[in-house]
Scaffold this motif. Structure first.
Motif, PDB file in Angstrom:
ATOM      1  N   TYR A 144       0.902  -1.232  -0.025  1.00  6.33           N
ATOM      2  CA  TYR A 144      -0.071  -0.012  -0.056  1.00  6.33           C
ATOM      3  C   TYR A 144       0.947   1.308  -0.026  1.00  6.33           C
ATOM      4  CZ  TYR A 144      -3.429   3.387   1.360  1.00  6.33           C
ATOM      5  OH  TYR A 144      -4.290   4.593   1.253  1.00  6.33           O
ATOM      6  N   ALA A 145       2.001   1.185   0.572  1.00  6.16           N
ATOM      7  CA  ALA A 145       2.840   2.251   0.680  1.00  6.16           C
ATOM      8  C   ALA A 145       3.427   2.605  -0.407  1.00  6.16           C
ATOM      9  CB  ALA A 145       3.851   2.040   1.768  1.00  6.16           C
ATOM     10  N   LYS A 146       3.854   1.597  -1.261  1.00  7.80           N
ATOM     11  CA  LYS A 146       4.222   1.820  -2.610  1.00  7.80           C
ATOM     12  C   LYS A 146       3.236   2.110  -3.771  1.00  7.80           C
ATOM     13  CE  LYS A 146       7.364  -2.192  -2.131  1.00  7.80           C
ATOM     14  NZ  LYS A 146       7.892  -3.501  -2.530  1.00  7.80           N
ATOM     15  N   GLY A 147       2.061   2.318  -3.326  1.00 10.19           N
ATOM     16  CA  GLY A 147       0.740   2.906  -4.447  1.00 10.19           C
ATOM     17  C   GLY A 147      -0.195   1.876  -4.721  1.00 10.19           C
ATOM     18  N   ARG A 148      -0.167   0.724  -4.343  1.00 11.27           N
ATOM     19  CA  ARG A 148      -1.147  -0.128  -4.694  1.00 11.27           C
ATOM     20  C   ARG A 148      -2.385  -0.016  -3.639  1.00 11.27           C
ATOM     21  NH1 ARG A 148       1.108  -6.264  -5.278  1.00 11.27           N
ATOM     22  NH2 ARG A 148      -1.217  -6.499  -6.527  1.00 11.27           N
ATOM     23  N   SER A 149      -3.660  -0.280  -4.340  1.00  8.19           N
ATOM     24  CA  SER A 149      -5.003  -0.060  -3.855  1.00  8.19           C
ATOM     25  C   SER A 149      -5.367  -1.201  -2.949  1.00  8.19           C
ATOM     26  CB  SER A 149      -5.914   0.308  -4.797  1.00  8.19           C
ATOM     27  OG  SER A 149      -6.251  -0.757  -5.654  1.00  8.19           O
ATOM     28  N   PRO A 150      -6.262  -0.871  -1.819  1.00  7.43           N
ATOM     29  CA  PRO A 150      -6.745  -1.981  -1.220  1.00  7.43           C
ATOM     30  C   PRO A 150      -7.277  -2.989  -2.079  1.00  7.43           C
ATOM     31  CG  PRO A 150      -7.063  -0.005  -0.152  1.00  7.43           C
ATOM     32  CD  PRO A 150      -6.604   0.297  -1.394  1.00  7.43           C
ATOM     33  N   LYS A 151      -8.232  -2.647  -3.221  1.00  2.05           N
ATOM     34  CA  LYS A 151      -8.851  -3.494  -4.090  1.00  2.05           C
ATOM     35  C   LYS A 151      -7.798  -4.543  -4.770  1.00  2.05           C
ATOM     36  CE  LYS A 151     -11.517  -3.547  -8.197  1.00  2.05           C
ATOM     37  NZ  LYS A 151     -12.218  -2.774  -9.321  1.00  2.05           N
ATOM     38  N   GLU A 152      -6.535  -4.010  -5.079  1.00  2.47           N
ATOM     39  CA  GLU A 152      -5.597  -4.799  -5.744  1.00  2.47           C
ATOM     40  C   GLU A 152      -5.064  -5.734  -4.945  1.00  2.47           C
ATOM     41  OE1 GLU A 152      -4.026  -1.500  -9.188  1.00  2.47           O
ATOM     42  OE2 GLU A 152      -3.071  -1.986  -7.214  1.00  2.47           O
ATOM     43  N   LEU A 153      -4.740  -5.403  -3.788  1.00  4.90           N
ATOM     44  CA  LEU A 153      -4.397  -6.221  -2.625  1.00  4.90           C
ATOM     45  C   LEU A 153      -5.334  -7.402  -2.109  1.00  4.90           C
ATOM     46  CD1 LEU A 153      -2.536  -3.623  -0.239  1.00  4.90           C
ATOM     47  CD2 LEU A 153      -1.550  -4.926  -1.891  1.00  4.90           C
ATOM     48  N   ALA A 154      -6.572  -7.055  -2.054  1.00  7.56           N
ATOM     49  CA  ALA A 154      -7.514  -8.192  -1.759  1.00  7.56           C
ATOM     50  C   ALA A 154      -7.552  -9.169  -2.995  1.00  7.56           C
ATOM     51  CB  ALA A 154      -8.777  -7.542  -1.537  1.00  7.56           C
ATOM     52  N   ILE A 155      -7.458  -8.544  -4.268  1.00  6.56           N
ATOM     53  CA  ILE A 155      -7.636  -9.551  -5.271  1.00  6.56           C
ATOM     54  C   ILE A 155      -6.592 -10.504  -5.410  1.00  6.56           C
ATOM     55  CG2 ILE A 155      -7.457  -9.616  -8.010  1.00  6.56           C
ATOM     56  CD1 ILE A 155      -9.035  -6.923  -7.792  1.00  6.56           C
ATOM     57  N   GLU A 156      -5.287 -10.109  -5.092  1.00 11.64           N
ATOM     58  CA  GLU A 156      -3.981 -10.864  -5.315  1.00 11.64           C
ATOM     59  C   GLU A 156      -4.044 -11.741  -3.945  1.00 11.64           C
ATOM     60  OE1 GLU A 156       0.623 -10.445  -4.867  1.00 11.64           O
ATOM     61  OE2 GLU A 156      -0.347  -8.714  -5.815  1.00 11.64           O
ATOM     62  N   LEU A 157      -4.342 -11.336  -2.864  1.00 16.67           N
ATOM     63  CA  LEU A 157      -4.646 -12.405  -1.708  1.00 16.67           C
ATOM     64  C   LEU A 157      -5.633 -13.640  -1.997  1.00 16.67           C
ATOM     65  CD1 LEU A 157      -4.221 -10.026   1.152  1.00 16.67           C
ATOM     66  CD2 LEU A 157      -2.546 -11.530   0.535  1.00 16.67           C
TER      67      LEU A 157
END
Length: 548
Positions: free
Chosen positions: A194-207
């Motif tokens: 998230y600190a690098k600029g990715r959105s919570p939505k992108e993180l949830a999809i990858e997880l």
């Protein structure tokens, strides 16, 4: 519900639970059945509310079913184990008592094996409510003490697990927790990405797409809202200060909305917070925490400067169908996806759906808000707005007017009876207060408040009795004609097409076409306004520009 073999009465048995187990339910039924057998009554129906708080009213299906059965008629007695099984709220108990009295239904308890008067029911409700409030206060104070000792007062947050530690006697020490390293690595990864600029939505999809899968909080699928949370409330993975070794308790308090009976969070002032430092629970470094907070501020500022998209300014606007649309494929919500277009939220967020085998919803169809509202309003069933209802409507109007005139004739007698009943209650409460004072017991403020409320009711009824109009001769009702009904229908259509608030007690399901190349969309649902008859799904051929 029961009917006496000798008294020729019909009665109702109802057992309620206040978050109790099945064994408790069986015990209540056995006690009530013994009372039924003793008096020779005939059981008609049993109602119960399993694992539902006795302080609720609207959200208890058992008590609502019972009251509807009482309104239907033919019932003489409602039987429960004790009055606190009926309700633990003063206002709710009074409301239930009024409905039972209006329909000439007696309230009995198996514990007393006798009929319960209104005053006994009200005093019991006062004592039960006071007991509930005292229990809440003691629980809250116990949690405060637990937090001040550095222990967990509630659930275990993601990234931690229960610590198995024992005292000198061999008993496990409750409230201890420790870091779960596997989950801690996920938390650090979320913060870093998230600190690098990715959105919570992108993180949830990858997880959710990892192999093997990574379970989210409480074992559920990852959602962007679980990561993003709410900054000011301190909720969500990115806002949990426990990850930097700081425990914050009493940030919010919850109160029950008397209209919806749902808990509503209210923020407490900072001087009421309980903050303790626990370095051994730190997962994220101060530098990484600061980087995340900085990006959250940048995101908030970028949204606040946006003027072209209304969705970025405060809350989403409420439209005619807001909150009642669902996807017929995954049963998820349909919401505004782009400029005035509805689409499946689960698909837009690429959330895996358990009942679809863990895949993302395949319903990619969107629809214009204006087209959807027009089609829903046009689909109102003919049995609701048709002129063939004229005769029935006229009969109901005439019956309602006649009933109102009959009640007006009996109004003075009813007011005198209620005034006399209130005066009897006041006397009984006064005697109860005097008995407690003579016995050296502490005063109960709720009893004093109850006396004040009764006095206010008595004064109000006395004014109504003084101003009661004289009985008039029956008034002839004007028959409703077809033209007037058509005007009313047109007004309803106009209201539904222009109102801003969502329609309550309705739902509408949107499905993708059976044959994708046809471009049709199917819309079906329950009749607006809470009617009992569903309206069938209707297909509408796609028009240019109507589908995404």
């Amino acid at each position: 519900m029961i009917r006496g073999l000798h008294e020729q009465k019909r009665h109702c048995l109802r057992t309620l639970t206040d978050r109790q187990d099945e064994q408790s339910i069986e015990t209540q039924i056995e006690r009530c059945q013994a009372t039924i057998d003793q008096h020779g009554w005939h059981l008609v129906e049993t109602y119960q509310d399993s694992a539902v708080s006795g302080t609720s009213y609207k959200r208890r299906p058992g008590i609502q079913q019972l009251l509807r059965r009482v309104e239907h008629g033919g019932i003489d007695i409602v039987l429960c184990l004790s009055t606190d099984r009926l309700s633990r709220d003063v206002a709710h108990s009074a409301q239930i008592g009024k409905k039972l009295s209006y329909h000439d239904v007696e309230l009995w308890t198996a514990r007393a094996n006798a009929r319960i008067s209104d005053i006994e029911m009200n005093i019991g409700a006062v004592l039960s409510q006071e007991m509930v409030e005292q229990g809440r206060y003691r629980t809250r104070e116990g949690m405060r003490t637990t937090v001040q000792k550095g222990k967990a007062a509630g659930g275990i947050a993601y990234g931690y697990r229960v610590k198995q530690a024992y005292d000198e006697r061999g008993d496990r020490i409750p409230g201890l927790r420790e870091i779960d390293e596997a989950e801690a690595r996920i938390i650090r990864w979320i913060f870093e990405e998230y600190a690098k600029g990715r959105s919570p939505k992108e993180l949830a999809i990858e997880l959710n797409s990892r192999v093997p899968p990574v379970p989210g909080p409480r074992g559920a699928k990852w959602r962007d809202t679980a990561i993003r949370g709410h900054v000011s409330r301190g909720s969500g993975i990115l806002n949990n200060e426990l990850y930097i070794g700081r425990v914050v308790w009493n940030r919010r308090e919850y109160r029950k909305n008397p209209d919806t009976e749902k808990r509503v969070a209210r923020p407490n002032s900072r001087d009421e917070w309980i903050v303790t430092e626990q370095p051994d629970l730190r997962i994220v470094s101060d530098a990484l925490w600061t980087a995340v907070k900085k990006r959250q501020m940048e995101v908030e500022q970028s949204f606040s400067r946006t003027t072209t998209n209304r969705l970025n300014r405060g809350h989403r606007p409420q439209y005619l169908l807001s909150g009642i649309l669902e996807c017929a494929h995954c049963f998820g919500p349909y919401a505004i996806m782009a400029r005035d277009r509805y689409g499946c939220t689960n698909r837009q967020k690429k959330l895996p759906v358990d009942h679809l085998g863990g895949i993302v919803c395949t319903n990619s169809k969107t629809i214009s808000r204006f087209e959807l509202e027009e089609r829903v309003v046009s689909a109102l069933p003919d049995n609701l707005l048709g002129t063939d209802n004229l005769d029935r409507i006229n009969r109901e109007i005439k019956a309602a007017v006649t009933h109102g005139q009959q009640r007006a004739t009996m109004e003075p007698d009813r007011l005198r009876t209620e005034i006399s009943t209130i005066e009897t209650k006041q006397k009984a409460i006064g005697e109860k207060i005097a008995e407690r004072l003579m016995a050296g017991h502490a005063a109960i403020p709720a009893l004093d408040q109850m006396l004040d409320d009764l006095e206010q009711q008595r004064l109000t009824l006395s004014k109504q009795l003084a101003t009661a109009p004289p009985t008039n001769s029956p008034t002839a009702t004007q028959a409703l004609n077809g033209g007037l009904l058509r005007s009313a229908i047109a007004a309803v259509r106009t209201m539904l097409s222009t109102r801003e608030n969502g329609v309550e007690e309705s739902w509408i399901s949107l499905a993708p076409p059976t044959y994708p190349e046809s471009g049709d969309r199917t819309i079906g649902g329950r009749q607006i306004g809470g009617a009992d008859h569903p309206w069938p799904p209707r297909s509408h051929p796609g028009r240019p520009g109507s589908l995404a």
